[in-house]
Design an enzyme around this catalytic site. Structure first.
Site, PDB file in Angstrom:
ATOM      1  CG  HIS A  80      -1.803   1.163   1.316  1.00  0.00           C
ATOM      2  ND1 HIS A  80      -2.979   1.216   0.604  1.00  0.00           N
ATOM      3  CD2 HIS A  80      -1.723   2.325   1.994  1.00  0.00           C
ATOM      4  CE1 HIS A  80      -3.582   2.366   0.845  1.00  0.00           C
ATOM      5  NE2 HIS A  80      -2.843   3.061   1.677  1.00  0.00           N
ATOM      6  CG  ASP A 159     -11.244   4.437   6.693  1.00  0.00           C
ATOM      7  OD1 ASP A 159     -10.614   5.248   7.397  1.00  0.00           O
ATOM      8  OD2 ASP A 159     -11.132   4.375   5.453  1.00  0.00           O
ATOM      9  NE  ARG A 166      -8.987  11.473   9.359  1.00  0.00           N
ATOM     10  CZ  ARG A 166      -8.167  10.638   8.717  1.00  0.00           C
ATOM     11  NH1 ARG A 166      -8.577   9.451   8.316  1.00  0.00           N
ATOM     12  NH2 ARG A 166      -6.920  10.986   8.492  1.00  0.00           N
ATOM     13  CB  SER A 181      -7.557   5.980   7.995  1.00  0.00           C
ATOM     14  OG  SER A 181      -8.073   5.965   6.692  1.00  0.00           O
ATOM     15  CE  LYS A 185      -8.445   2.766   4.283  1.00  0.00           C
ATOM     16  NZ  LYS A 185      -8.553   4.129   3.795  1.00  0.00           N
TER      17      LYS A 185
HETATM   18  N1  URA Z   1      -5.029   7.177   3.256  1.00  0.00           N
HETATM   19  C1  URA Z   1      -6.047   6.626   3.962  1.00  0.00           C
HETATM   20  O1  URA Z   1      -6.588   5.590   3.593  1.00  0.00           O
HETATM   21  N2  URA Z   1      -6.449   7.253   5.088  1.00  0.00           N
HETATM   22  C2  URA Z   1      -5.883   8.396   5.530  1.00  0.00           C
HETATM   23  O2  URA Z   1      -6.295   8.903   6.549  1.00  0.00           O
HETATM   24  C3  URA Z   1      -4.835   8.948   4.782  1.00  0.00           C
HETATM   25  C4  URA Z   1      -4.413   8.306   3.642  1.00  0.00           C
END
Ligand code: URA
Length: 415
Positions: A80, A159, A166, A181, A185
């Protein structure tokens, strides 16, 4: 009697801590948006302890479904990136790792703002499907060794809600909120080994090395607590990665990289990531040199309905941006160039915007390269010549008389 939500917000506002059950209540569907938003602001201002951050992660993962990849029968690797400009690494790293015999299953997102999204890039390949069901994803990883799909709605719904809040309440910039966050995932996606590419620089979430290290260490700790061994690469995002910024142009660059003709920074980053994911640098080098990774790419694209031989979408106007002077490129501003590509239609200003797969910008002169006056700094792929803002693209480049050596793209590896 348990505290009311307003009391929990007040405790966080005043620098106190919430326990696991309180955090789960706070992010549950029953808490209205205005209270969750107030809590998020309290976290931005007061931070969270390591224990609270781990408990928040568990509550977020528990808010939805978890992908169970155990039927693949082998440890599955995932990667990621925190998001950058020209970041097509998944398209290269995935096949490299799969060609080494390590299964790859990845749930990806779409681009927003100046950062691109892997799904948008993949969808520029005619026929490519990103909407795999969990059963299809698992079956494909078993047969082909790699699958990349969109996140399903039931994966970490907390999220999705928190990220939206946010975004509109100036509460994105918080290490515990970013770390949970991202990691929620990744944990819910079911992999057993994770490499995170934490971008640092003007085109990244984390502008400086100190905050990138802090984010990396928070995510490594969360991964360890959740049983997902995590390594973080800190990589430079001051200039775009590679040369291509857009969708189809990035797919074309990824394929050239798998053919052995990639730009040095992209090759360096991809080979380093794949070496960590496989624990076998020699096998990665061999997969690239032998063409096995290119073959893995072709099998992957075909398995998801794409035609790896089909021509990619082409823009109506391909316009070079000449250099106003001779000299060495000292920098190419990633954020400004990413914004210029977004304005052409390669990315989205809002989540609802469509993406034009054909448009984008190709950097002809990266940092450290010399140009003569009138030679192209970049080439703009636009819908029409009227869309080309050559001055804005030229303004992304800083030129000087002295020959500069750009630093390596991989700054350090942690975890
Ligand atoms: N990527 C994400 O998935 N969440 C964040 O808060 C920042 C970058």
């Amino acid at each position: 009697m348990s505290d009311r939500i307003v009391d929990l917000i007040a405790r966080k506002r005043d620098g106190g801590e919430l326990d696991a059950g309180e955090l789960a209540r706070m992010i549950s569907k029953d808490t209205p948006d205005y209270q969750l938003a107030a809590f998020l602001m309290a976290v931005v201002l007061r931070g969270m302890s390591a224990r609270e951050t781990a408990d928040l992660l568990a509550a977020m993962v528990g808010s939805g479904a978890r992908l169970d990849l155990s039927s693949i029968g082998r440890p599955v690797a995932d990667k990621h990136s925190t998001g950058g400009v020209g970041d097509k690494t998944t398209l290269v790293v995935g096949p490299l790792v799969a060609a080494c015999g390590v299964p790859v299953a990845k749930l990806s997102g779409r681009g927003l703002g100046h950062t691109g999204g892997t799904l948008d890039k993949l969808e520029s390949i005619p026929g490519f499907r990103v909407d795999l069901t969990p059963a299809e994803l698992i079956d494909q990883v078993r047969r082909v060794g790699i699958a990349v799909a969109g996140q399903t709605a039931d994966l970490v719904p907390a999220d999705k809600r928190m990220y939206h809040l946010r975004d509109v309440t100036a509460t994105v910039q918080s290490i515990p909120l970013i770390a949970t966050s991202i990691m929620s995932k990744k944990v819910a996606s079911g992999a057993s080994r994770l490499v995170l590419d934490v971008k640092v620089g003007v085109g990244a979430f984390m502008p400086d090395l100190a905050s990138a290290r802090e984010l990396a260490d928070a995510m490594i700790e969360l991964g360890a607590a959740a049983g997902l061994p995590t390594t973080c690469m800190l990589t430079r995002m001051d200039e775009p990665l590679g040369r291509a910024v857009g969708n189809a142009v990035e797919v074309a660059e990824a394929v050239e990289t798998l053919r052995g003709n990639g730009p040095a920074d992209l090759v360096d980053l991809c080979v380093s990531a794949a070496a960590i994911m496989t624990d076998d640098r020699a096998a990665v080098d061999d997969a690239l040199a032998s063409g096995a990774a290119l073959e893995a790419y072709r099998r992957w694209i075909a398995a998801q309905g794409g035609d790896p031989d089909a021509p990619l979408p082409e823009a109506g106007a391909v316009v070079p941006v000449p250099s106003p002077r001779a000299g060495y490129v000292h920098s190419c501003h990633a954020l400004r160039l990413g914004d210029a590509a977004m304005r052409l239609g390669a990315g989205r200003a809002t989540k609802e915007d469509p993406v034009d797969h054909a448009v984008g910008i190709v950097v002809n002169a990266k940092a450290g390269e010399r140009v003569e006056r009138g030679q192209p700094l970049a080439t703009v792929h636009a819908r029409s010549p009227a869309d080309v803002d050559a001055a804005a693209v030229a303004a992304c480049f800083e030129l000087g008389d002295d020959d500069v050596q750009p630093p390596p793209v991989v700054i350090e590896i942690r975890g």
